[in-house]
Structure formats: C-alpha cells, structure tokens
Design an enzyme around this catalytic site. Structure first.
Site, PDB file in Angstrom:
ATOM      1  N   LYS A 155       0.803  -1.242   0.000  1.00 44.76           N
ATOM      2  CA  LYS A 155       0.000   0.000   0.000  1.00 44.76           C
ATOM      3  C   LYS A 155       0.831   1.286   0.000  1.00 44.76           C
ATOM      4  O   LYS A 155       0.372   2.343   0.426  1.00 44.76           O
ATOM      5  CB  LYS A 155      -1.002   0.038   1.179  1.00 44.76           C
ATOM      6  CG  LYS A 155      -1.925  -1.129   1.198  1.00 44.76           C
ATOM      7  CD  LYS A 155      -2.753  -1.186  -0.058  1.00 44.76           C
ATOM      8  CE  LYS A 155      -2.952  -2.605  -0.522  1.00 44.76           C
ATOM      9  NZ  LYS A 155      -3.372  -2.690  -1.929  1.00 44.76           N
ATOM     10  N   SER A 156       2.040   1.179  -0.516  1.00 45.30           N
ATOM     11  CA  SER A 156       2.889   2.375  -0.607  1.00 45.30           C
ATOM     12  C   SER A 156       2.931   2.934  -2.022  1.00 45.30           C
ATOM     13  O   SER A 156       3.684   3.869  -2.301  1.00 45.30           O
ATOM     14  CB  SER A 156       4.317   2.037  -0.164  1.00 45.30           C
ATOM     15  OG  SER A 156       4.325   1.643   1.175  1.00 45.30           O
ATOM     16  N   GLY A 157       2.163   2.326  -2.948  1.00 38.33           N
ATOM     17  CA  GLY A 157       2.177   2.801  -4.329  1.00 38.33           C
ATOM     18  C   GLY A 157       2.725   1.758  -5.295  1.00 38.33           C
ATOM     19  O   GLY A 157       3.183   2.100  -6.395  1.00 38.33           O
ATOM     20  N   THR A 158       2.639   0.493  -4.906  1.00 32.37           N
ATOM     21  CA  THR A 158       3.158  -0.614  -5.728  1.00 32.37           C
ATOM     22  C   THR A 158       2.595  -0.584  -7.149  1.00 32.37           C
ATOM     23  O   THR A 158       3.339  -0.678  -8.131  1.00 32.37           O
ATOM     24  CB  THR A 158       2.755  -1.975  -5.086  1.00 32.37           C
ATOM     25  OG1 THR A 158       2.831  -1.866  -3.674  1.00 32.37           O
ATOM     26  CG2 THR A 158       3.624  -3.095  -5.585  1.00 32.37           C
ATOM     27  N   THR A 159       1.274  -0.462  -7.255  1.00 35.63           N
ATOM     28  CA  THR A 159       0.607  -0.538  -8.557  1.00 35.63           C
ATOM     29  C   THR A 159       1.115   0.574  -9.484  1.00 35.63           C
ATOM     30  O   THR A 159       1.396   0.343 -10.659  1.00 35.63           O
ATOM     31  CB  THR A 159      -0.926  -0.389  -8.364  1.00 35.63           C
ATOM     32  OG1 THR A 159      -1.330  -1.241  -7.288  1.00 35.63           O
ATOM     33  CG2 THR A 159      -1.682  -0.740  -9.612  1.00 35.63           C
ATOM     34  N   TRP A 160       1.244   1.766  -8.949  1.00 31.01           N
ATOM     35  CA  TRP A 160       1.719   2.922  -9.720  1.00 31.01           C
ATOM     36  C   TRP A 160       3.165   2.699 -10.184  1.00 31.01           C
ATOM     37  O   TRP A 160       3.501   2.894 -11.356  1.00 31.01           O
ATOM     38  CB  TRP A 160       1.606   4.178  -8.856  1.00 31.01           C
ATOM     39  CG  TRP A 160       1.836   5.473  -9.569  1.00 31.01           C
ATOM     40  CD1 TRP A 160       1.698   5.720 -10.912  1.00 31.01           C
ATOM     41  CD2 TRP A 160       2.248   6.708  -8.972  1.00 31.01           C
ATOM     42  NE1 TRP A 160       1.990   7.031 -11.190  1.00 31.01           N
ATOM     43  CE2 TRP A 160       2.329   7.660 -10.017  1.00 31.01           C
ATOM     44  CE3 TRP A 160       2.544   7.111  -7.668  1.00 31.01           C
ATOM     45  CZ2 TRP A 160       2.703   8.988  -9.782  1.00 31.01           C
ATOM     46  CZ3 TRP A 160       2.913   8.429  -7.436  1.00 31.01           C
ATOM     47  CH2 TRP A 160       2.989   9.350  -8.485  1.00 31.01           C
ATOM     48  N   HIS A 181       7.547  -7.437  -1.700  1.00 31.98           N
ATOM     49  CA  HIS A 181       7.256  -6.660  -0.492  1.00 31.98           C
ATOM     50  C   HIS A 181       8.282  -6.983   0.603  1.00 31.98           C
ATOM     51  O   HIS A 181       8.138  -6.533   1.746  1.00 31.98           O
ATOM     52  CB  HIS A 181       5.867  -7.011   0.047  1.00 31.98           C
ATOM     53  CG  HIS A 181       4.720  -6.422  -0.729  1.00 31.98           C
ATOM     54  ND1 HIS A 181       4.727  -5.142  -1.230  1.00 31.98           N
ATOM     55  CD2 HIS A 181       3.508  -6.937  -1.056  1.00 31.98           C
ATOM     56  CE1 HIS A 181       3.567  -4.900  -1.842  1.00 31.98           C
ATOM     57  NE2 HIS A 181       2.819  -5.971  -1.754  1.00 31.98           N
ATOM     58  N   ARG A 239      -8.108   3.345  -5.088  1.00 30.13           N
ATOM     59  CA  ARG A 239      -9.100   3.902  -4.149  1.00 30.13           C
ATOM     60  C   ARG A 239      -9.154   5.401  -4.367  1.00 30.13           C
ATOM     61  O   ARG A 239      -9.981   5.903  -5.109  1.00 30.13           O
ATOM     62  CB  ARG A 239      -8.721   3.525  -2.704  1.00 30.13           C
ATOM     63  CG  ARG A 239      -9.825   3.785  -1.686  1.00 30.13           C
ATOM     64  CD  ARG A 239      -9.395   3.388  -0.281  1.00 30.13           C
ATOM     65  NE  ARG A 239      -8.258   4.170   0.188  1.00 30.13           N
ATOM     66  CZ  ARG A 239      -8.353   5.278   0.915  1.00 30.13           C
ATOM     67  NH1 ARG A 239      -9.528   5.742   1.271  1.00 30.13           N
ATOM     68  NH2 ARG A 239      -7.266   5.945   1.292  1.00 30.13           N
ATOM     69  N   GLY A 247      -5.839   7.418  -4.376  1.00 31.90           N
ATOM     70  CA  GLY A 247      -4.582   7.788  -5.031  1.00 31.90           C
ATOM     71  C   GLY A 247      -4.134   9.193  -4.679  1.00 31.90           C
ATOM     72  O   GLY A 247      -3.575   9.901  -5.501  1.00 31.90           O
TER      73      GLY A 247
HETATM   74  P1  PAP Z   1      -0.204  -3.195  -3.142  1.00 30.79           P
HETATM   75  O1  PAP Z   1       0.993  -2.894  -2.318  1.00 30.79           O
HETATM   76  O2  PAP Z   1      -1.171  -4.131  -2.493  1.00 30.79           O
HETATM   77  O3  PAP Z   1       0.092  -3.609  -4.543  1.00 30.79           O
HETATM   78  P2  PAP Z   1      -0.541  -0.397  -3.702  1.00 30.79           P
HETATM   79  O4  PAP Z   1      -0.643  -0.222  -5.149  1.00 30.79           O
HETATM   80  O5  PAP Z   1       0.717  -0.022  -3.041  1.00 30.79           O
HETATM   81  O6  PAP Z   1      -1.034  -1.849  -3.284  1.00 30.79           O
HETATM   82  O7  PAP Z   1      -1.656   0.435  -2.953  1.00 30.79           O
HETATM   83  C1  PAP Z   1      -2.715   1.028  -3.542  1.00 30.79           C
HETATM   84  C2  PAP Z   1      -2.611   2.502  -3.235  1.00 30.79           C
HETATM   85  O8  PAP Z   1      -1.983   3.142  -4.338  1.00 30.79           O
HETATM   86  C3  PAP Z   1      -3.986   3.077  -3.110  1.00 30.79           C
HETATM   87  O9  PAP Z   1      -3.875   4.208  -2.260  1.00 30.79           O
HETATM   88  P3  PAP Z   1      -5.130   4.785  -1.445  1.00 30.79           P
HETATM   89  O10 PAP Z   1      -5.760   3.646  -0.740  1.00 30.79           O
HETATM   90  O11 PAP Z   1      -4.552   5.803  -0.504  1.00 30.79           O
HETATM   91  O12 PAP Z   1      -6.010   5.409  -2.454  1.00 30.79           O
HETATM   92  C4  PAP Z   1      -4.255   3.446  -4.554  1.00 30.79           C
HETATM   93  O13 PAP Z   1      -5.307   4.358  -4.724  1.00 30.79           O
HETATM   94  C5  PAP Z   1      -2.920   4.037  -4.949  1.00 30.79           C
HETATM   95  N1  PAP Z   1      -2.710   4.007  -6.403  1.00 30.79           N
HETATM   96  C6  PAP Z   1      -3.031   3.023  -7.280  1.00 30.79           C
HETATM   97  N2  PAP Z   1      -2.720   3.371  -8.515  1.00 30.79           N
HETATM   98  C7  PAP Z   1      -2.177   4.609  -8.452  1.00 30.79           C
HETATM   99  C8  PAP Z   1      -1.671   5.508  -9.440  1.00 30.79           C
HETATM  100  N3  PAP Z   1      -1.654   5.188 -10.722  1.00 30.79           N
HETATM  101  N4  PAP Z   1      -1.189   6.694  -9.005  1.00 30.79           N
HETATM  102  C9  PAP Z   1      -1.191   7.017  -7.697  1.00 30.79           C
HETATM  103  N5  PAP Z   1      -1.686   6.224  -6.717  1.00 30.79           N
HETATM  104  C10 PAP Z   1      -2.163   5.019  -7.095  1.00 30.79           C
END
Ligand code: PAP
Length: 327
Positions: free
Chosen positions: A79-84, A139, A293, A295
């Site tokens: 949840k630190s921004g992995t997907t991004w 992770h 969620r 972002g």
């Molecule tokens: P993971 O470690 O389980 O893969 P991860 O992607 O780190 O998850 O966490 C999702 C967070 O990144 C979410 O944050 P939030 O709950 O505070 O909203 C998600 O919204 C955010 N996120 C996903 N995609 C992007 C993006 N393209 N740019 C910026 N933030 C993003």
C-alpha cells in the site's frame, strides 16, 4: 458464522492455507504469533510479520530464487504505491516496444500486477517465461531478500509512503478483500497492531529503514523514492528512474512528449477508469478495482484522531530522524 477453513475458501487462492509445506508448518509453530488482520494469525519471522501463506512463499523464494545482474526489482511495503510504480517502470523500460502508447499498450488491457509479478509469491510459476531484463516486485524487507538479489548488480527501486496514509490505505484494502462472513478487525485494534509493527511485512518503519540505509550506502544499487514526492513532481521522478535504470530519456523523446505520455497512461485517473481495472480480477484473484481507491496524499486526516496522529508521528520521528529521514 463460518469457521476459519470455510472462510479460507472465500479468500483469494494465494491466501488459502492448504498449500503450506510441512517445513513451513513446523517453522510456524516455533515463531512469535499475533492476531492477524485478515487471517486468524500473523507470525514473526526474522523480525518481520507475515501471514502463514505468504511466509510459505517467502521461504521458497529465499531458498530458490536466482537473480540476474540485469534484473529490475521494485520493492514496497504493501500500500505504498506498488501498482503505480509497476505501471511506470513497465511503461518506461518497454517504451520502444510499444511506441503507440495510446492504442495498443499492455497497460490498457492488463492490470500492472499481472505485468510485473511478485518474486516472493509468483516466481515458481511465472519466472521462466519472463523476458529480460526481468522486471518483478517484492514486499520483502531488505534483510530478507534472497541472497542472489543482494549479491548481484540488479537494480532495486524502493517506494515508501507516509505511514499514516499507508495505514489508512491498508485498512481499506483489507476490508475490501476480507470474506463478507468474517469478523472485521476493529479500526483501533488495527492501528494498535500497525504501531506495534504487526502488519504485513512490518514493522513498517524497519521496512523503510532497511532500504533507506542501503540506498545511502549503495546508491547505484538501491533507489529510494517517496510517494508524496512523486505525486508532487512525477515528471522529475520518472526521469530520475530512467537515469537510475540507465535508460534516460533522449532530448528527442522528451520533445515528442514521451514523459507526459507515460505519466498520463500510468495516472490514477487513467488506470482506474480502464475497463480491465473496473471489472476484472488479477491472476491471483483480487478484484483489480481494489488497487485503486483515492490515489491521493493526506487521506489520513479524514480517519485518524488527534491522538492517533500524534502517536504515529512520534514513532516516525523517533525511528527516522536519527537516520536523516522524514515525511
Ligand atoms: P499493493 O501494495 O497491495 O500492490 P498499492 O498499489 O501499493 O497496493 O496500494 C494502492 C494505493 O496506491 C492506493 O492508495 P489509497 O488507498 O490511498 O487510495 C491506490 O489508490 C494508490 N494508487 C493506485 N494506482 C495509483 C496511481 N496510478 N497513481 C497514484 N496512486 C495510485
């Protein structure tokens, strides 16, 4: 109410417990144990906390994973921004392969998690077919990375996030993937656990510090990034990542708008609105939409009490300031 094995079948496959090896079961019985956020228990292995199924995967990764010098490893605490980070790096290193970014790019039809696998979860099945340079993620805390990753010259990019937003994001995510029939982990209890370090791959602070220290020691090996800074200056940081990976943008690419194209493709707004990320699931059976969620930076202000903010800030200062790190 269902018992825990009934609930197991409602969880994504990788969180179900029946595949755990005998060795792992024996190890688990010797480890410190705490109440889990999602599963009944979490276990502390070499200073960090895992749910039983992930520990099984971590052990086989540590035992068998072989890194190549050309590999690129993306690391985050969950949840630190992995997907991004996965989306950005995938688009960056494949920019010559998919020049027509708006029409036929894999990110338009595939969730970043299915393009960049986890070595501490997926490698047994997926890593033989992955093309080189291999791009994968983890992770794992630095201390627990497979030896071959540490010994090789592979590049590691670490992305961290303000622990307050990290906690809030984790809390929401866990509630989304939890089986509907299970009892929710109360918010205050989850906060307490997080602050005591009992969260997935936590303690959060030790996770961050491991990579922070390594990045100071060996800046050509580990690049250390903050989500908040990347949100503020995404173009600057995308170019920095490109330099770190030794594939800097040329003047010509910049003037063609390549940096902006990649940032737009990987933006929260673009990815979260794609059909694939609205209705499909990852290969490991989590709904893609759960990874998107808000972002944004600072959602913690809407959930944490003044006492909670003070508590978490105090821990952060105590752990980070002496190492020259702050949020
Ligand atoms: P993971 O470690 O389980 O893969 P991860 O992607 O780190 O998850 O966490 C999702 C967070 O990144 C979410 O944050 P939030 O709950 O505070 O909203 C998600 O919204 C955010 N996120 C996903 N995609 C992007 C993006 N393209 N740019 C910026 N933030 C993003």
């Amino acid at each position: 109410m269902e018992n825990s094995s009934d609930q197991d079948t409602h969880l994504p496959k990788y969180l179900q417990q029946h595949d755990i090896s005998q060795d792992c079961k024996e190890l688990l019985s010797t480890l410190p144990i705490e109440k889990g956020w999602l599963k009944p228990t979490m276990h502390q292995y070499q200073g960090f906390w895992f749910c039983p199924t992930r520990l099984h995967c971590v052990l086989s990764c540590q035992k068998s994973f072989q890194a190549f010098d050309t590999d690129i490893l993306l690391v985050t605490a969950p949840k630190s921004g992995t997907t991004w980070l996965k989306a950005l790096t995938f688009a960056l290193i494949n920019r010559n392969k998919y020049p027509n970014i708006h029409i036929n790019h894999p990110l338009l039809t595939t969730n970043p998690h299915d393009l960049v696998p986890f070595c501490d979860r997926d490698f047994v099945s997926d890593f033989k077919t992955i093309s080189h340079p291999r791009l994968y993620s983890s992770h794992l805390p630095y201390e627990l990375l497979p030896k071959s990753v540490k010994d090789s010259t592979c590049k590691v990019i670490y992305l961290c996030r303000d622990p307050k937003d990290n906690f809030v994001s984790l809390w929401h995510f866990i509630n989304k993937i939890r089986p509907k029939s299970s009892i929710a982990f109360p918010f205050e209890e989850a906060f307490e656990s997080f602050c005591r370090g009992v969260s997935f791959f936590g303690p959060f602070w030790e996770h961050v510090l491991g990579y922070w220290k390594k990045s100071l020691e060996s800046s050509e090996k580990v690049m250390f990034l903050k989500y908040e800074e990347m949100k503020m200056k995404p173009d600057f940081y995308l170019k920095e990542i490109a330099k770190f990976l030794e594939c800097p943008f040329s003047k010509e690419e910049e003037s063609r708008g390549m940096v902006d194209d990649i940032l737009n493709l990987c933006s929260f707004e673009k990815l979260s609105n794609l059909e694939v990320n609205k209705i499909e699931k990852t290969s490991y059976e989590i709904e893609n939409k759960f990874f998107f969620r808000l972002g944004q930076v600072g959602d913690w202000k809407n959930l944490l009490t003044t006492d909670m903010i003070e508590r978490i800030n105090t821990i952060t200062e105590k752990k980070f300031v002496k190492h020259g790190l702050s949020f």
